[in-house]
Design a protein around this motif. Structure first.
Motif, PDB file in Angstrom:
ATOM      1  N   ALA A 240      10.120 -29.887  25.379  1.00  0.00           N
ATOM      2  CA  ALA A 240       9.497 -29.682  24.062  1.00  0.00           C
ATOM      3  C   ALA A 240      10.406 -30.263  22.973  1.00  0.00           C
ATOM      4  CB  ALA A 240       9.259 -28.190  23.825  1.00  0.00           C
ATOM      5  N   ALA A 241      11.727 -29.985  23.083  1.00  0.00           N
ATOM      6  CA  ALA A 241      12.661 -30.485  22.062  1.00  0.00           C
ATOM      7  C   ALA A 241      12.753 -32.009  22.110  1.00  0.00           C
ATOM      8  CB  ALA A 241      14.038 -29.858  22.272  1.00  0.00           C
ATOM      9  N   SER A 242      12.796 -32.593  23.311  1.00  0.00           N
ATOM     10  CA  SER A 242      12.983 -34.049  23.367  1.00  0.00           C
ATOM     11  C   SER A 242      11.683 -34.783  23.018  1.00  0.00           C
ATOM     12  CB  SER A 242      13.555 -34.496  24.716  1.00  0.00           C
ATOM     13  OG  SER A 242      12.589 -34.555  25.698  1.00  0.00           O
ATOM     14  N   GLU A 243      10.554 -34.108  23.243  1.00  0.00           N
ATOM     15  CA  GLU A 243       9.274 -34.719  22.804  1.00  0.00           C
ATOM     16  C   GLU A 243       9.231 -34.736  21.272  1.00  0.00           C
ATOM     17  OE1 GLU A 243       5.774 -33.420  25.080  1.00  0.00           O
ATOM     18  OE2 GLU A 243       4.528 -33.822  23.328  1.00  0.00           O
ATOM     19  N   LYS A 244       9.677 -33.630  20.685  1.00  0.00           N
ATOM     20  CA  LYS A 244       9.712 -33.531  19.222  1.00  0.00           C
ATOM     21  C   LYS A 244      10.664 -34.577  18.627  1.00  0.00           C
ATOM     22  CE  LYS A 244      10.451 -29.872  15.898  1.00  0.00           C
ATOM     23  NZ  LYS A 244      11.204 -28.634  15.826  1.00  0.00           N
ATOM     24  N   ALA A 245      11.767 -34.826  19.341  1.00  0.00           N
ATOM     25  CA  ALA A 245      12.758 -35.805  18.848  1.00  0.00           C
ATOM     26  C   ALA A 245      12.335 -37.252  19.137  1.00  0.00           C
ATOM     27  CB  ALA A 245      14.112 -35.513  19.482  1.00  0.00           C
ATOM     28  N   GLY A 246      11.213 -37.425  19.836  1.00  0.00           N
ATOM     29  CA  GLY A 246      10.700 -38.784  20.072  1.00  0.00           C
ATOM     30  C   GLY A 246      11.238 -39.475  21.315  1.00  0.00           C
ATOM     31  N   PHE A 247      11.975 -38.737  22.181  1.00  0.00           N
ATOM     32  CA  PHE A 247      12.497 -39.359  23.411  1.00  0.00           C
ATOM     33  C   PHE A 247      11.465 -39.325  24.543  1.00  0.00           C
ATOM     34  CE2 PHE A 247      16.583 -37.742  21.548  1.00  0.00           C
ATOM     35  CZ  PHE A 247      17.132 -38.993  21.306  1.00  0.00           C
ATOM     36  N   THR A 248      10.511 -38.416  24.443  1.00  0.00           N
ATOM     37  CA  THR A 248       9.583 -38.161  25.551  1.00  0.00           C
ATOM     38  C   THR A 248       8.153 -38.417  25.106  1.00  0.00           C
ATOM     39  OG1 THR A 248      11.102 -36.455  26.332  1.00  0.00           O
ATOM     40  CG2 THR A 248       8.867 -36.366  27.214  1.00  0.00           C
ATOM     41  N   LYS A 249       7.374 -39.048  25.999  1.00  0.00           N
ATOM     42  CA  LYS A 249       5.976 -39.381  25.705  1.00  0.00           C
ATOM     43  C   LYS A 249       5.186 -38.130  25.269  1.00  0.00           C
ATOM     44  CE  LYS A 249       2.052 -41.224  28.197  1.00  0.00           C
ATOM     45  NZ  LYS A 249       1.589 -41.673  29.506  1.00  0.00           N
ATOM     46  N   ALA A 250       4.401 -38.272  24.226  1.00  0.00           N
ATOM     47  CA  ALA A 250       3.616 -37.132  23.715  1.00  0.00           C
ATOM     48  C   ALA A 250       2.707 -36.579  24.819  1.00  0.00           C
ATOM     49  CB  ALA A 250       2.786 -37.577  22.516  1.00  0.00           C
ATOM     50  N   GLY A 251       2.609 -35.277  24.888  1.00  0.00           N
ATOM     51  CA  GLY A 251       1.720 -34.632  25.867  1.00  0.00           C
ATOM     52  C   GLY A 251       2.439 -34.203  27.146  1.00  0.00           C
ATOM     53  N   THR A 252       3.677 -34.685  27.322  1.00  0.00           N
ATOM     54  CA  THR A 252       4.416 -34.372  28.561  1.00  0.00           C
ATOM     55  C   THR A 252       4.697 -32.863  28.662  1.00  0.00           C
ATOM     56  OG1 THR A 252       5.410 -36.556  28.440  1.00  0.00           O
ATOM     57  CG2 THR A 252       6.496 -34.967  29.894  1.00  0.00           C
ATOM     58  N   THR A 253       5.126 -32.266  27.555  1.00  0.00           N
ATOM     59  CA  THR A 253       5.460 -30.830  27.581  1.00  0.00           C
ATOM     60  C   THR A 253       4.239 -30.007  27.986  1.00  0.00           C
ATOM     61  OG1 THR A 253       6.853 -31.303  25.679  1.00  0.00           O
ATOM     62  CG2 THR A 253       6.556 -28.993  26.228  1.00  0.00           C
TER      63      THR A 253
ATOM     64  N   ILE B 258      22.981 -34.155  29.349  1.00  0.00           N
ATOM     65  CA  ILE B 258      21.729 -33.445  29.610  1.00  0.00           C
ATOM     66  C   ILE B 258      20.728 -34.425  30.230  1.00  0.00           C
ATOM     67  CG2 ILE B 258      21.995 -31.632  27.881  1.00  0.00           C
ATOM     68  CD1 ILE B 258      20.099 -33.292  26.076  1.00  0.00           C
ATOM     69  N   VAL B 259      19.711 -33.871  30.865  1.00  0.00           N
ATOM     70  CA  VAL B 259      18.700 -34.688  31.530  1.00  0.00           C
ATOM     71  C   VAL B 259      17.405 -34.585  30.738  1.00  0.00           C
ATOM     72  CG1 VAL B 259      17.535 -35.160  33.720  1.00  0.00           C
ATOM     73  CG2 VAL B 259      19.756 -33.987  33.721  1.00  0.00           C
ATOM     74  N   LEU B 260      16.868 -35.725  30.357  1.00  0.00           N
ATOM     75  CA  LEU B 260      15.600 -35.745  29.614  1.00  0.00           C
ATOM     76  C   LEU B 260      14.585 -36.595  30.358  1.00  0.00           C
ATOM     77  CD1 LEU B 260      16.930 -36.373  25.952  1.00  0.00           C
ATOM     78  CD2 LEU B 260      16.519 -34.176  27.078  1.00  0.00           C
ATOM     79  N   LEU B 261      13.316 -36.422  30.015  1.00  0.00           N
ATOM     80  CA  LEU B 261      12.257 -37.250  30.613  1.00  0.00           C
ATOM     81  C   LEU B 261      11.787 -38.285  29.598  1.00  0.00           C
ATOM     82  CD1 LEU B 261       9.963 -34.578  32.322  1.00  0.00           C
ATOM     83  CD2 LEU B 261      11.991 -35.724  33.250  1.00  0.00           C
ATOM     84  N   LYS B 262      11.508 -39.514  30.095  1.00  0.00           N
ATOM     85  CA  LYS B 262      10.773 -40.482  29.256  1.00  0.00           C
ATOM     86  C   LYS B 262       9.309 -40.084  29.328  1.00  0.00           C
ATOM     87  CE  LYS B 262      13.139 -44.896  29.007  1.00  0.00           C
ATOM     88  NZ  LYS B 262      14.238 -44.919  30.009  1.00  0.00           N
ATOM     89  N   GLU B 263       8.884 -39.827  30.562  1.00  0.00           N
ATOM     90  CA  GLU B 263       7.530 -39.321  30.824  1.00  0.00           C
ATOM     91  C   GLU B 263       7.579 -38.653  32.198  1.00  0.00           C
ATOM     92  OE1 GLU B 263       4.709 -42.551  31.387  1.00  0.00           O
ATOM     93  OE2 GLU B 263       6.358 -43.858  31.963  1.00  0.00           O
ATOM     94  N   ILE B 264       6.453 -38.117  32.660  1.00  0.00           N
ATOM     95  CA  ILE B 264       6.454 -37.484  33.982  1.00  0.00           C
ATOM     96  C   ILE B 264       6.850 -38.534  35.025  1.00  0.00           C
ATOM     97  CG2 ILE B 264       4.993 -36.410  35.779  1.00  0.00           C
ATOM     98  CD1 ILE B 264       5.423 -34.573  33.341  1.00  0.00           C
TER      99      ILE B 264
END
Ligand code: GLY
Length: 351
Positions: free
Chosen positions: A275-288, A328-334
């Motif tokens: 949720a945090a990394s999607e908000k920060a723009g690192f993760t594709k919208a809708g992933t959370t 930390i480990v983040l997702l670009k997308e699923i």
């Protein structure tokens, strides 16, 4: 039967995944070991259910069998229990050519593995994991350890087993809470590396999942095997296996390890950090949203009722930290993950 090979040169080994494997491990272990004695290390929950079957199979294959049983639970995973295992191995006259069989969940595999790594400077061992969590994570890859009062897994080694035998049948006696607990790590593999696995989990749901378990567990072991082959000693890529774990460990610790199980805490960690990394723009919208829906489908929590500040404090104490930095480990997308180094002062941005 599904098989997965972990290619580590002379330390290469095979993971076998099938139904009703327990009664045939004797000849398989005999093919790997010329030893006289096979020592089964197990706990007070698993031993009464399955040790006899493994013992009979080992005896039929010509081993003299000893069984060491310790009280089930994380509170046993310490230097005291380890020393009782050493004493029992010494009393049984175990030599360097004998073999230790870890029969149980993560606590058993980690502690028996450390006993095998250190007794007589190292004896062979095989893993027979009996929980989903141990099948897809702790039995594969050679991390073995016990806890200290100061923290989890603080005394350990990298010591690969000679084989891993995964009998899906034993999951029938697993408490449903711990079935879902392990499914959290399965979902993690989908998130970090395998969009098809993630979709399969979305499509099947917990009711249909048992019929796909061999395939699902093999998919997870395959991902872990490839990562361990490239980074056996956890200095780089292997850290992606810790997706959701930094916050997860913080949650487990905040409740003194007695409210949320490991998988439950990791579930909250995966949802929170994405949720945090999607908000920060690192993760594709809708992933959370997709992750949250899947976790909910598998009866896993999305939040743990601790404050942002409590989480941030615990994260700052994480043992994976180096100086003022934390990876930390983040997702670009699923299905696609990456590592990001962050400064301690920015921890709150990822909660
Ligand atoms: N459980 C994470 C690892 O084996 O690296």
């Amino acid at each position: 039967m599904e098989t997965v090979t972990v290619n580590l040169g002379k330390k290469t080994y095979t993971i076998e995944i099938a139904f009703n494997l327990l009664s045939s491990v004797g000849p398989k272990i005999r093919a790997l070991s010329k030893g006289e004695i096979a020592v089964i290390v197990t706990d007070s929950n698993v031993g009464p259910l399955y040790a006899k079957t493994v013992e009979a199979s080992l005896k039929a294959a010509g081993f003299k069998v000893e069984i060491i049983t310790f009280a089930a639970g994380e509170q046993s995973k310490n230097l005291h229990t380890l020393s009782t295992i050493y004493a029992a191995l010494a009393k049984a006259g175990v030599t360097r050519s004998d073999v230790l069989v870890a029969l149980g969940g993560g606590v058993t595999g980690d502690m028996a593995g450390l006993a095998a790594a250190t007794f007589l400077r190292g004896i062979d061992f095989v893993q027979i994991p009996t929980t989903v969590l141990a099948m897809v994570d702790s039995s594969v890859g050679g991390k073995v350890a016990v806890d200290l009062p100061e923290g989890k897994n603080l005394v350990g080694a990298f010591y690969q087993p000679k084989a891993v035998y995964i009998d899906i049948e034993v999951l029938q006696t697993l408490d449903p809470r711990f079935f879902y607990d392990g499914m959290s790590e399965v979902i993690k593999y989908g998130c970090i590396n395998d969009p098809a696995l993630f979709e399969l989990l979305e499509k099947t749901g917990p009711k249909q999942v048992p019929q796909y378990l061999a395939v699902i567990i093999a998919a997870c072991c395959n991902i872990k095997a490839r990562i361990v082959e490239r980074d056996e000693f956890d200095t780089g890529e292997r850290m992606v296996l810790n997706f959701g774990h930094t916050l997860g460990h913080a949650i487990e610790k905040a409740y003194n390890y007695n409210k949320y199980s490991h998988g439950e805490a990791v579930a909250v960690g995966m949802a929170t950090i994405t949720a945090a990394s999607e908000k920060a723009g690192f993760t594709k919208a809708g992933t959370t949203e997709r992750i949250k829906e899947l976790l909910t489908l598998y009866h896993l929590p999305l939040e743990a009722g601790i404050t942002e500040e409590q989480m941030a404090d615990a994260v700052r104490l994480d043992k994976k930290k180096k100086g003022h930095e934390l990876t930390i480990v983040l997702l670009k997308e699923i299905g696609t993950s990456f590592l990001k180094k962050i400064d301690f002062k920015d921890v709150n941005k990822y909660i």
